[in-house]
Design an enzyme around this catalytic site. Structure first.
Site, PDB file in Angstrom:
ATOM      1  CG  LEU A 272      -1.955  -1.069   1.439  1.00  0.00           C
ATOM      2  CD1 LEU A 272      -2.597  -0.926   2.633  1.00  0.00           C
ATOM      3  CD2 LEU A 272      -3.206  -0.941   0.120  1.00  0.00           C
ATOM      4  N   GLY A 273       2.136   1.175   0.353  1.00  0.00           N
ATOM      5  CA  GLY A 273       2.680   2.413   0.614  1.00  0.00           C
ATOM      6  C   GLY A 273       4.191   2.007   1.144  1.00  0.00           C
ATOM      7  CD  GLN A 274       9.163   1.276   1.726  1.00  0.00           C
ATOM      8  OE1 GLN A 274       8.741   0.425   1.361  1.00  0.00           O
ATOM      9  NE2 GLN A 274      10.077   1.469   2.967  1.00  0.00           N
ATOM     10  N   GLY A 275       7.536   3.812   3.693  1.00  0.00           N
ATOM     11  CA  GLY A 275       7.797   5.199   4.409  1.00  0.00           C
ATOM     12  C   GLY A 275       9.077   5.171   5.293  1.00  0.00           C
ATOM     13  N   GLY A 276       9.543   6.037   6.121  1.00  0.00           N
ATOM     14  CA  GLY A 276      10.834   5.715   6.669  1.00  0.00           C
ATOM     15  C   GLY A 276      10.663   4.530   7.699  1.00  0.00           C
ATOM     16  CG  PHE A 277       7.509   2.250  10.746  1.00  0.00           C
ATOM     17  CD1 PHE A 277       7.146   1.079  10.333  1.00  0.00           C
ATOM     18  CD2 PHE A 277       7.603   2.501  12.153  1.00  0.00           C
ATOM     19  CE1 PHE A 277       6.861   0.057  11.553  1.00  0.00           C
ATOM     20  CE2 PHE A 277       7.285   1.680  13.034  1.00  0.00           C
ATOM     21  CZ  PHE A 277       7.091   0.360  12.829  1.00  0.00           C
ATOM     22  N   GLY A 278       8.985   1.858   7.102  1.00  0.00           N
ATOM     23  CA  GLY A 278       8.869   0.342   6.510  1.00  0.00           C
ATOM     24  C   GLY A 278       7.779   0.362   5.538  1.00  0.00           C
ATOM     25  CG  ASP A 391       5.336  13.106  11.194  1.00  0.00           C
ATOM     26  OD1 ASP A 391       5.429  14.012  10.458  1.00  0.00           O
ATOM     27  OD2 ASP A 391       5.362  11.914  10.703  1.00  0.00           O
TER      28      ASP A 391
END
Length: 582
Positions: A272-278, A391
Site C-alpha cells: 500500500l505504501g512505503q515510508g521511513g518506518f517501512g 507528525d
C-alpha cells in the site's frame, strides 16, 4: 481355622493392626501413616513443621536457624532464633506501648504451640483486647484468639508448631517493626487495590453521564516518555519481553505465519505504501476481514522506538477519527503492527493526484477538516492522557470507505502530563512544511505544535497543493503568506482548488481559511487550542484577525538548508527543511 487380630499403639504413637491365623506368629497387617510432625518439638523453638514439604521444618518469618550446620544435617530440634531484637527489649527506658514499633505476624492454620496461658480476665469476644494485652507486655511472644475459648498468650519460646492444610488456628507472633515490612506492603497493596477498584466504579458511573471515550488502565503511564534512545538497538527477545510487560488488554498478538498468509508473503501487489518506518501491506484474514500491516524495516534503528511508541499508545486510544490498531506481531527480526484497513488509503493519494482530486468535493473536504479537528481535540483534551502527535500531515490522514478521516502514524507521538505545556528536545522530528517555528528553531514542542501542523493541513486541503511546492518568486511569497494576503484582501475564496469551480460554500471556505491562518501564527501563544479551533469551524465562536506569517518554508537550492530528522510515511515528502525569516 479362625483368624485373630488386635490393634495396638506404639510408644511413638503409631497405630498398628496385628494379625495371626493360629494365635501365634503375629505380624502387622496395617500401620497408620507416620507423621514426622507428630514428634514433639520436631522443629524446635520458633520452627513450624509442615509434613508435605521438604524439608519439613522452616523458621517463622523474622527468625533464622540457631545452627545452620545442624539444619543442613536434618536435625531441626535446635530450632530458630530471632533475627532482629524486639524494640521493647532494646529501649528499656520507655514504656512498651509508647514505642509502638513492634508488631505481629499472622500465621494461619496452625496447631498452636505448647505452654500457652489463658487470659481469663478478658471478655470472650474481644480480639483487640487480646492483642493489646500481649503488646503491652514485652515478655509476650505471641497470642491467639480461639473461638469459644478466648485469649491465649505465650511468654516462653514457641515450640511444637505444626501447619495444617485446613482448619487450625491463627497465631500472631511478635516481631520487630523492620521484619514486618513485607506484610505491611501487602496490606498497602490490598488497600490501594480496593481504592483503585472503587475509583474505577466511580469512573464508570461518570462516563455514562459525560459520554467520554473509552479509557484504558494498562500503560504504565509507567513510562512518561515513550521510547528511549538507549533502546534503539534493542534485541528482538528484549522487545518481545517489553511487549509482554506492557500488553494492553485488547491488543491481540498475531501469529506471524497467519500474517504471512494474509499478505501473500508480503507480495508487491499487496503493498500500500512505503515510508521511513517501512512498507505497509494489505492483508486478508481467514474470516474475510481486511487489514493493513505495517512492517518495521530491519535497517531502521529508530523504527524500533516508533514501533514501541505506536503499539503502546494507539492501542489505548479509541476515537472514530483515529485509526484503530487491531494487534501486533513479533517474530525474530520481524516486527509488525496490524491496523483496520482503510480502502481509500491516505488523503495525499487523492489531494495531490490531478485525476483523483475531483473526487474530493467541497463537502468531503470540509468533513475531512472537521474530522481531523475532532481527532486532535480528543488527543489534546479528551483522551485519558494528553497526546502530542508531532507528525500531523496530509499523508498521515487515512480515509475509510465513506471518506471519513482517521489520524494515523503515532510513531513520533508523545504523552505529556495534563499540567505540562511545553517539552524540549535535542532531536527535531517531523516533516518539512508542517513543523512549527518554535519546534524547528528551538526544539520546543507542545500541543500548539500540532495546531500549527493542522493549520497547514487545512490550507492544503482547501487549495489542493503542497505548501512546500508553492512559492511566488516574483513576490517572494510562500504558501502561508500567499493565503494570508488573499484573506487580508477579502479574496479568501481564491485559495480554493480550481477543480471545484464554483461548487463550494463561500462562508465555509472563509471560516476554514480564517482558522487555518490562526493555527499557523508564528507565535505559539497566538494560535488557538484545538477546542477553540473546533468551535470556530462549527461557527460557535469567533476568532481574532490572524497576523501575517513571517516564516516561509520553500524549496531552494540556493541556500544552505538545516537537516531535520524525518520519518515520513509517504515517499513523496523530502527530509530537508528550510525556514527563512522575512
Amino acid at each position: 481355622m479362625l483368624a485373630n487380630g488386635h490393634a495396638c499403639t506404639s510408644s511413638d504413637g503409631i497405630l498398628s493392626f496385628m494379625f495371626s491365623e493360629s494365635g501365634m506368629d503375629w505380624y502387622p497387617n496395617f500401620e497408620s501413616w507416620e507423621n514426622p510432625c507428630d514428634n514433639y518439638g520436631a522443629c524446635g523453638p520458633f520452627g513450624v513443621c509442615k509434613p508435605s514439604e521438604s524439608p519439613i521444618c522452616k523458621c517463622v518469618k523474622g527468625f533464622m536457624p540457631k545452627s545452620n550446620e545442624e539444619w543442613s544435617k536434618g536435625n531441626w530440634t535446635g530450632g530458630c532464633v530471632r533475627r532482629t531484637n524486639l524494640s521493647c527489649e532494646t529501649y528499656t527506658n520507655e514504656s512498651v506501648l509508647s514505642k509502638g514499633t513492634d508488631g505481629f505476624l499472622k500465621l494461619e492454620r496452625l496447631k498452636v504451640p505448647d505452654f500457652h496461658e489463658f487470659m481469663s480476665s478478658l471478655a470472650h469476644d474481644r480480639f483487640e483486647d487480646c492483642k493489646i494485652q500481649c503488646l503491652s507486655n514485652c515478655s509476650c511472644r505471641a497470642y491467639a484468639y480461639v473461638e469459644n475459648i478466648g485469649c491465649l498468650v505465650w511468654f516462653k519460646d514457641l515450640i511444637d508448631m505444626q501447619h495444617f492444610p485446613s482448619s487450625g488456628e491463627d497465631l500472631y507472633v511478635r516481631l520487630a517493626h523492620s521484619e514486618l515490612g513485607e506484610g505491611k506492603a501487602i496490606k498497602l497493596i490490598a488497600s490501594l487495590t480496593a481504592i483503585g477498584f472503587m475509583s474505577i466504579l466511580v469512573a464508570i458511573v461518570f462516563s455514562l453521564h459525560w459520554w467520554r471515550a473509552k479509557q484504558k488502565r494498562h500503560v504504565e503511564l509507567t513510562a512518561r516518555r515513550l521510547g528511549s534512545t538507549s533502546m534503539i538497538k534493542i534485541h528482538r527477545d528484549g522487545l518481545r519481553e517489553y511487549i509482554g510487560k506492557h500488553d494492553p488488554s485488547e491488543l491481540k498478538i498475531y501469529d506471524f505465519d497467519s500474517i504471512l498468509i494474509a499478505t501473500d508473503s508480503f507480495s508487491i501487489t499487496n503493498k500500500l505504501g512505503q515510508g521511513g518506518f517501512g512498507p505497509v501491506y494489505k492483508g486478508m484474514l481467514p474470516e474475510g476481514k481486511e487489514i493493513a500491516v505495517k512492517r518495521l524495516s530491519t535497517s531502521s534503528g529508530q523504527g524500533v522506538e516508533e514501533f514501541k511508541n505506536e503499539m503502546l499508545l494507539i492501542s489505548n486510544l479509541q476515537h472514530k477519527n483515529l485509526v484503530r490498531m487491531m494487534g501486533c506481531c513479533v517474530k525474530e527480526d520481524e516486527k509488525l503492527l496490524i491496523y483496520e484497513f482503510m480502502p481509500n488509503k491516505s488523503l495525499d493519494t487523492f489531494l495531490y493526484d490531478l485525476m483523483k482530486r475531483a473526487v474530493l468535493n467541497w463537502a468531503t473536504r470540509f468533513n475531512i477538516i472537521q474530522g481531523v479537528a475532532r481527532g486532535l481535540l480528543y488527543l489534546h483534551h479528551d483522551s485519558y492522557v494528553k497526546v502530542i502527535h508531532r507528525d500531523l500531515k496530509v499523508s498521515n490522514i487515512l480515509l475509510d470507505e465513506k471518506m471519513n478521516p482517521k489520524i494515523s502514524d503515532f510513531g513520533l507521538a508523545r504523552m505529556v502530563e495534563e499540567t505540562q505545556s511545553l517539552e524540549n528536545t535535542q532531536k527535531v522530528v517531523g516533516t518539512r512544511g508542517y513543523i512549527s517555528p518554535e519546534y524547528a528553531m528551538g526544539g520546543i514542542f507542545s500541543e500548539k505544535s500540532d495546531v500549527y501542523s493542522f493549520g497547514v493541513l487545512v490550507l492544503e486541503v482547501i487549495n489542493g497543493k503542497k505548501n512546500t511546492n508553492f512559492y511566488l518568486y516574483d513576490q517572494q511569497l510562500g504558501f502561508l503568506a500567499y493565503a494570508w494576503n488573499l484573506w487580508n484582501e477579502g479574496r479568501a475564496v481564491e485559495l480554493v482548488d480550481e477543480v471545484l469551480g464554483d461548487l463550494y460554500s463561500s462562508s465555509e471556505v472563509k471560516t476554514c481559511v480564517h482558522v487555518g491562518l490562526l493555527c499557523v501564527q508564528d507565535n505559539a501563544a497566538d494560535r488557538p487550542t484545538m477546542m477553540d479551533a473546533a468551535l470556530m469551524l462549527s461557527n460557535e465562536k469567533d476568532g481574532p484577525n490572524p497576523k501575517r506569517p513571517v516564516f516561509t518554508i520553500q524549496n531552494s537550492a540556493h541556500h544552505p538548508q538545516p537537516h531535520f530528522e524525518n520519518t515520513n510515511f509517504s515517499t513523496n515528502e523530502a527530509s530537508i527543511t528550510m525556514i527563512e525569516g522575512r
